[in-house]
Scaffold this motif. Structure first.
Motif: not given
Length: 199
Positions: A15, A140, A159, A169, A171, A174-175, A194, A198
């Motif tokens: 990230l 997050y 998440y 969102w 991101l 993706q997580q 990560p 972020h």
């Protein structure tokens, strides 16, 4: 526990930048307002940081605007990945205005950058209690901290909460895609959370 499912996260998702950078609006023109605009715009420049410093040193600011200017200068430092310096600014902001949610969520981001994951959790909780303006970023960041603390279940829950609040969102999607449900007797891969939170 035999027969129960386990959540696991796999893979590394790199990230960019620090987490939860949530600027404080300072209105009315002047240096404090320019500092706020720079923080909101994602600046990491020393010149913009100096504008914030000049505001702190020369302008007559009410406690909320003074605290906000420290937060905004800290955000500029966060963008430059100068986490310890940013942390000091967020600490000062909290001394001026202990109920400023953005100071806590940004201090948590600095602590994540410094790998102080346990300490970041209480700051994020405080930010949520104080109704931080962008709670999805707080959830997050708390998920990132939980992953580093090897707590995949709470990371997954946070998440998902972030996704509920910000369904578009990418991101967060993706997580969450890194998580799978596995039988606990399966061989578990190494979890690689990560590398950075972020922005």
């Amino acid at each position: 526990m035999r027969g129960s499912a386990a959540l696991i996260a796999t893979g590394l998702l790199a990230l960019a930048g620090p987490a939860g950078a949530q600027a404080v609006d300072v209105w009315g023109g002047g240096l404090a307002s320019a500092c706020s605009t720079a923080a909101q715009g994602g600046s990491s420049s020393f010149r913009d940081e100096q504008v914030c410093t000049q505001s702190i040193e020369t302008e007559q600011l009410v406690p909320l605007d003074r605290a906000g200017t420290y937060v905004n200068r800290g955000i500029i430092k966060l963008h430059g990945k100068r986490y310890a310096e940013a942390l000091a600014d967020f600490n000062t902001a909290i001394r001026y205005k202990s109920d400023l949610a953005e100071a806590y969520v940004n201090r948590a981001a600095a602590r994540i950058g410094l790998r102080q994951f346990k300490e970041s959790l209480s700051d994020i909780d405080n930010a949520l209690i104080l109704n931080v303006k962008e709670p999805e970023k707080a959830y997050y960041n708390r998920a990132v901290a939980h992953e580093y603390l090897d707590d995949e279940k709470d990371a997954w829950l946070d998440y998902n909460k972030a996704l509920q609040l910000a369904p578009d969102w990418p991101l967060v999607k993706q997580q969450l895609a890194r998580f799978t449900v596995s039988h606990p007797l399966d061989a578990l891969p190494t979890v690689s959370p990560p590398t950075e939170p972020h922005r």
